[in-house]
Design an enzyme around this catalytic site. Structure first.
Site, PDB file in Angstrom:
ATOM      1  N   GLU A 461       0.868  -1.183   0.000  1.00 49.92           N
ATOM      2  CA  GLU A 461       0.000   0.000   0.000  1.00 49.92           C
ATOM      3  C   GLU A 461       0.903   1.230   0.000  1.00 49.92           C
ATOM      4  OE1 GLU A 461      -4.030   1.531   2.301  1.00 49.92           O
ATOM      5  OE2 GLU A 461      -3.204  -0.458   2.660  1.00 49.92           O
ATOM      6  N   GLU A 735      -2.385   0.800  13.317  1.00 55.67           N
ATOM      7  CA  GLU A 735      -3.510   1.186  12.463  1.00 55.67           C
ATOM      8  C   GLU A 735      -4.835   0.977  13.176  1.00 55.67           C
ATOM      9  OE1 GLU A 735      -5.124   0.198   7.954  1.00 55.67           O
ATOM     10  OE2 GLU A 735      -3.839  -1.248   8.981  1.00 55.67           O
TER      11      GLU A 735
END
Length: 885
Positions: A461, A735
Site C-alpha cells: 500500500e 492502524e
C-alpha cells in the site's frame, strides 16, 4: 551571549541547490539576544557570480519568509547570502555564516533526451536494475561542473566511482504524468582534469514498479525506465559548455528489486571499476534514446529535503533459531533496510526477511499481504563483503537471516530511511507511558514521511492517504519541519484534482480498485492541510498556491449538496476504523457517515472563507462564508435537536459538533458537552472513535469543562486506548486500536498495520493542552501558553523550534503550587493563561516564570471503574475489592 543570526534558509528546502524559484524567500533565526529585545531591521547581502555583493537594509522586524531583496536569480545562477539583524536595544549582529543558493535549469534550458536501458519490461516482476555510464573529458579551464538529472525510476549517480551525494531513492514519488522533480549535482570535488565517468544505477522505483493493493499495478506511469542527464561546464572565462554524453548500459548485480518485494544482489556479477575511466565496455550496449518531447510532466526542482539514511540501529537481541536462522530484534519499528558485513565462499546466499511483530514466536508476515519484503545476497567470495539494498525499503522491527556464515560474529545494522526533515517539536511528562506513546508517534511520522505522507511503510500500500494526513497535520507540523514534504504532496493533489475534477482518497492516485468517489474527511485534506501549514509557518505564498484547490473542493461538495449544505448522498468512509466495527468491515461506524460529511463541509467552507480573507480576497471570502453558514444551518436542522442532542449520539458525532462549532447556543453546547462526558464515562473511558473522532474528542471534553474525563480517556491502558499498545511493547502507533489483541495474537483483519500515524494525532492535544503551547498567530510570532494540569501528572513540557526560534513551555506541580516557565526567542510574544485565572498576561522574548494555585497531583480524580459483571476477570477483581455484584 552575543546575538547571532543563525540557520539561514531558503523556502522549505534544506539544501537550496537546484531550486526552481527565481526569487526564493529567506528565513533566519536569532539566538543570544537580550531579554525583551525587539528586532527592528535586517540587512541581506547577496554575492552573485559576477559583480560586487549587493546589500539591502529593510526596516522591518520580519525574519520569516522575507522577500528576495535583489534581481531574480537566472537559471544556473549561484549566490552566497549573509544576513545581519538590528534590535532596538543594541548594535547590529555580526554577519551570519554564508549560505549558498543556486537555481536549477528552467524548462527551456533542457537540451538532452532521456536514455533508457529497458523499454520493454517483463509483465510482472520484480525486475532487475541497470547500469549506465558515460565518459567525458574535463578541460583544466573548468571552474564549475554540474549534472542536472531527471529520472523515470529511482537512481544513484556516481562520479568516477564515488557517490555524487548522500540521498537515496531519488527522485522519489510524484504524479509523474504531471510533475517530475530534478536534481542538481555540483561535481567540482568529484572530477579532475582529463577523463571522467558518470555512472548510474537505475531501477523501476515508483515509476514502473508495482504499486498499490489488490495485487497492485505495474508500469503505472510508463513502461520505460530512463534517465535524463545534462552535463554542463563553466569555464574560467564564463563560457558555458554543454557536454554531449554517449551512454552505454548493461545489467547490474541487482538481479531483481521492488519497493514491496525486496532486492536480490549477486556480488559475483559486480564489475569493479565500471564507473571509473578506462573501463572496458566492449560487452555493453548503447542506451536507447527517448525524446524528452514525448513526456509532458513539468520539470521542477526540489521543494523539500531528500530522502536519506538518517540513523543506524544495532540489534538489541540476537537469537539463534532452528535450521541455521538468526533473528534480530532492533528494538524499534522503522522504515529502512539492513546493512551487513560478512565473509563467505563464492555462491553462498543469504536470505533476509522482515516483519514488524512476532506471532507464535515466528515472524508475522501476514500483515504485509503481498509485499514479500525479502532481500537476498549472493557472495562473490572475495573476503569481507559489505552490502545494503539500494532500491527497496521495508517497514520492520525484526529481521531473520537464513544462511549466516557459521562461526562468524554478526555484523548487521538497521538503517533508518525517510525524508531528512529537521526535528522541531518535543514533549515530556511525569507519565512514562504517555512519553513512550509520544515517542511512538514521532517514529510513526518518521517512518511514513518517506518522500510523501503515507499510511504505512510495510505492506502493499504505502499510499498518500488524504484522511490520514488531514487528521495528523497539526502534529506533523509541530514535530518536524515538514512543510517541504507536504508542499510537494499538495502539488500532486492539486494537479490530479484538476485532471480528475475531484480530490481522490489518496494521492498520487492509483486505479487499484478503491472507490474514487469524493469522501468527507479525506478530500477535505485539500483545505485542512494548507490551512494548518499556514497557521504553523505563516506561509501566505503556499496558501495562495493551494487556494484554487481549496475552493474547487468546497465548490464540488456544495454542488453535491445541491446548494443545501447537507451532504446526504453518495459514498463515504465516515469514522473509519471505529473500534466497534468488525475486523473485515472497518467502515461500519456507529456514527452516521453523512453527519460526518455535512460537518466537514461546514468546517472546510468556513476555513476557505478565512483563507480568502487572509489573502485579501474579500468577495471570495463572503462567498465561502455564505456556503459555511448554509452548511452549518443544514447540519443543525438535520442532526441537532433543539435541546442540543446530536443524531447518532456517539462520541464522534458530539465531538464534531463541538469542535466544528456547529451548535448555535451556549446551552446546546453545555448539553452536548455533558452528554459527551457521559458517553465517555459509560464506555469505561475506552476509545469509541475512529479516524474522524479521535483527534477531536479530548479537545471537545476540555472545551466543555470535562478536563478530568479527558485525562482519564487519554491515560486509559485497557484496549482500546492510546496507551494499550504501549503496554504491549509497541514502538510505533498501530492502524487499529487492537492490531495486536490482549493475548498477543494478531488481529485477523486484512488491514493490520503496526505503523500508522493517524491515531497518534492526539499528540497535538498533548502539545497544546497538556503542556499548554500553541500558536496564537500564524507562524508562532505570538504564542498561547495555557497548560491544563491533570491526570496525576506532576510535570509536563513542550518545546517547538518555531520559524523564529525555540519556544518552550513547562509546568510543575509541588503540592498545590503550580510553577510555569516559558522561554521565548527574540521578537516573539506570549499570552499567558494560568489555571484558575481569567487574566491574560502578555510577555516578550526571554525566560519567564509564573506561579498559580492548583489542585495537587495526588488529589486528581482517579479514573472511575465500570465493572462488567459478565466478565470472569472483572468478577474476580470485584470480589477481591469487596464490590457487591
Amino acid at each position: 551571549m552575543t546575538a547571532q543570526v543563525v540557520d539561514v534558509r531558503l523556502e522549505h528546502v534544506d539544501r537550496a541547490v537546484g531550486i526552481s524559484e527565481a526569487t526564493p524567500r529567506l528565513s533566519w533565526r536569532v539566538v543570544g539576544a537580550d531579554r525583551g529585545a525587539r528586532p527592528v531591521a535586517y540587512e541581506i547581502e547577496v554575492a552573485r557570480d559576477h559583480g560586487a555583493a549587493l546589500r539591502t537594509r529593510i526596516d522591518s522586524p520580519d525574519s520569516v519568509l522575507v522577500r528576495w531583496p535583489v534581481l531574480p536569480l537566472q537559471p544556473r545562477e549561484r549566490a552566497v547570502i549573509r544576513i545581519r539583524s538590528w534590535f532596538d536595544t543594541a548594535e547590529p549582529t555580526a554577519w551570519s555564516e554564508p549560505t549558498v543558493v543556486e537555481r536549477g535549469l528552467a524548462a527551456a534550458d533542457w537540451a538532452v533526451d532521456f536514455v533508457s536501458p529497458s523499454t520493454n519490461a517483463p509483465a510482472t516482476g520484480p525486475r532487475p536494475a541497470y547500469l549506465l555510464r558515460a565518459e567525458f573529458d574535463l578541460p583544466a579551464t573548468v571552474r564549475r561542473a554540474r549534472a542536472y538529472v531527471a529520472a523515470h525510476g529511482v537512481y544513484d549517480l556516481e562520479v568516477n566511482g564515488a557517490p555524487a551525494d548522500d540521498s537515496v531513492l531519488a527522485p522519489g514519488w510524484t504524479s509523474f504524468r504531471h510533475r517530475l522533480r530534478t536534481q542538481t549535482f555540483p561535481l567540482e570535488d568529484l572530477v579532475h582534469a582529463g577523463r571522467n565517468v558518470l555512472g548510474i544505477w537505475l531501477a523501476d522505483g515508483w515509476y514502473r514498479g508495482r504499486l498499490g493493493f489488490n495485487g497492485g499495478l505495474w508500469d503505472v506511469y510508463g513502461d520505460d525506465v530512463a534517465v535524463m542527464v545534462q552535463l554542463e561546464l563553466v569555464h574560467d572565462d564564463g563560457r558555458l559548455e554543454l557536454v554531449p554524453l554517449d551512454w552505454q548500459t548493461t545489467a547490474s548485480p541487482i538481479t531483481a528489486t521492488g519497493l514491496y518485494e525486496g532486492e536480490s544482489y549477486d556480488a559475483r556479477r559486480f564489475a569493479a571499476g565500471w564507473a571509473n575511466p578506462g573501463y572496458d565496455t566492449v560487452s555493453w550496449d548503447s542506451a536507447t534514446v527517448l525524446p524528452r518531447t514525448g513526456f509532458t510532466a513539468t520539470l521542477e526542482g526540489p521543494t523539500g529535503p531528500a530522502m536519506r539514511v538518517v540513523e543506524e540501529l544495532a540489534p538489541t537481541i540476537v537469537q539463534r533459531r532452528p535450521h541455521g536462522r538468526v533473528r534480530l530484534d532492533f528494538g524499534q519499528n522503522i522504515s529502512g533496510r539492513v546493512r551487513l558485513t560478512a565473509t563467505a565462499p563464492r555462491d553462498h546466499e543469504l536470505t533476509i526477511r522482515h516483519a514488524e511483530v512476532l506471532e507464535d514466536d515466528e515472524l508475522c508476515v501476514r500483515p504485509l499481504r503481498t509485499a514479500t519484503s525479502v532481500d537476498r545476497y549472493t557472495f562473490a567470495g572475495e573476503g569481507p563483503e559489505t552490502w545494503e539494498p539500494r532500491f527497496t525499503v521495508h517497514g520492520f522491527r525484526y529481521v531473520e537471516i537464513d544462511g549466516w556464515p557459521a562461526g562468524q560474529e554478526l555484523d548487521v545494522v538497521a538503517r533508518v530511511i525517510h525524508s531528512d526533515m529537521r526535528r522541531a517539536g518535543w514533549f515530556s511528562s511525569s507519565n512514562v507511558l504517555l512519553d513512550q506513546f509520544h515517542d511512538n508517534v514521532v517514529w510513526s511520522m518518521r517512518d511514513n514521511f518517506v518522500d510523501l505522507p503515507t499510511d504505512c511503510p510495510q505492506r502493499d500500500e504505502r499510499l498518500g492517504w488524504t484522511g490520514d494526513i488531514q487528521a495528523f497535520v497539526p502534529a506533523a507540523t509541530f514535530l518536524y519541519e515538514s512543510t517541504g514534504v507536504l508542499r510537494n504532496w499538495l502539488r500532486d493533489l492539486a494537479a490530479e484534482q484538476r485532471e480528475f475534477g475531484s480530490v481522490r482518497n489518496f494521492h498520487p492516485w492509483l486505479d487499484c480498485g478503491f472507490p474514487a468517489d469524493p469522501a468527507a474527511g479525506w478530500g477535505d485534506a485539500a483545505v485542512l492541510v494548507p490551512w494548518t501549514i499556514y497557521q504553523r509557518t505563516g506561509d501566505l505564498a503556499l496558501l495562495h498556491e493551494q487556494l484554487p484547490s481549496m475552493t474547487a473542493w468546497v465548490d464540488q461538495v456544495d454542488e453535491l449538496t445541491r446548494g443545501t449544505g447537507l451532504w446526504a448522498t453518495g459514498f463515504q468512509l465516515g469514522d473509519w476504523l471505529d473500534p466497534q466495527a468488525p475486523p473485515d468491515r472497518p467502515g461500519d461506524s456507529a456514527t452516521d457517515a453523512h453527519l460526518v460529511a455535512s460537518a466537514y463541509h461546514a468546517q472546510t467552507a468556513a476555513i476557505t472563507a478565512r483563507a480568502c480573507s487572509v489573502l485579501g480576497l474579500n468577495s471570495l471570502a463572503m462567498r465561502y462564508d455564505a456556503v459555511a453558514v448554509r452548511a452549518r444551518q443544514a447540519f443543525q436542522n438535520e442532526f441537532v435537536t433543539p435541546s442540543g442532542r446530536v443524531v447518532s449520539d456517539t462520541v464522534t458525532a458530539l465531538s464534531l459538533a463541538l469542535c466544528f462549532d456547529l451548535l448555535p447556543t451556549s446551552e446546546q453546547r453545555a448539553i452536548a458537552g455533558r452528554r459527551l462526558a457521559d458517553l465517555v464515562r459509560e464506555g469505561d473511558h475506552l476509545i469509541q472513535t475512529g479516524f474522524i473522532g479521535t483527534p477531536l474528542v479530548c479537545d471537545a471534553l476540555v472545551a466543555t469543562g470535562s478536563v478530568d474525563t479527558a485525562y482519564h480517556l487519554l491515560l486509559q491502558t485497557k484496549c482500546p486506548s492510546w496507551l494499550f499498545p504501549v503496554t504491549m511493547g509497541a514502538t510505533t502507533v498501530w492502524e487499529r486500536w487492537d492490531s495486536m489483541l490482549p493475548d498477543g495474537s494478531i488481529n485477523p483483519g486484512e488491514m493490520t498495520s503496526f505503523n500508522h500515524y493517524a491515531l497518534g494525532a492526539v499528540v497535538d492535544f498533548l502539545h497544546r493542552v497538556v503542556a499548554g503551547l500553541s500558536p496564537a498567530e500564524p507562524g508562532y510570532q505570538r504564542v498561547r501558553i495555557a497548560p491544563s494540569p491533570g491526570g496525576g501528572l506532576t510535570h509536563a513540557s513542550a518545546a517547538h523550534l518555531s520559524p523564529y526560534g525555540l519556544v518552550r513551555c513547562s509546568w510543575r506541580r509541588t503540592g498545590t503550587d503550580l510553577r510555569v516557565e516559558v522561554d521565548l526567542p527574540a521578537g516573539v510574544e506570549a499570552d499567558i493563561h494560568l489555571p484558575g485565572s481569567d487574566r491574560t498576561l502578555r510577555v516578550a522574548g526571554g525566560t519567564h516564570a509564573f506561579h498559580a494555585t492548583c489542585r495537587a497531583a495526588e488529589d486528581d480524580p482517579v479514573m472511575p471503574r465500570l465493572w462488567n459483571v459478565h466478565s470472569p476477570e472483572d468478577r474476580v477483581e470485584m470480589a477481591q475489592q469487596g464490590v457487591e455484584v
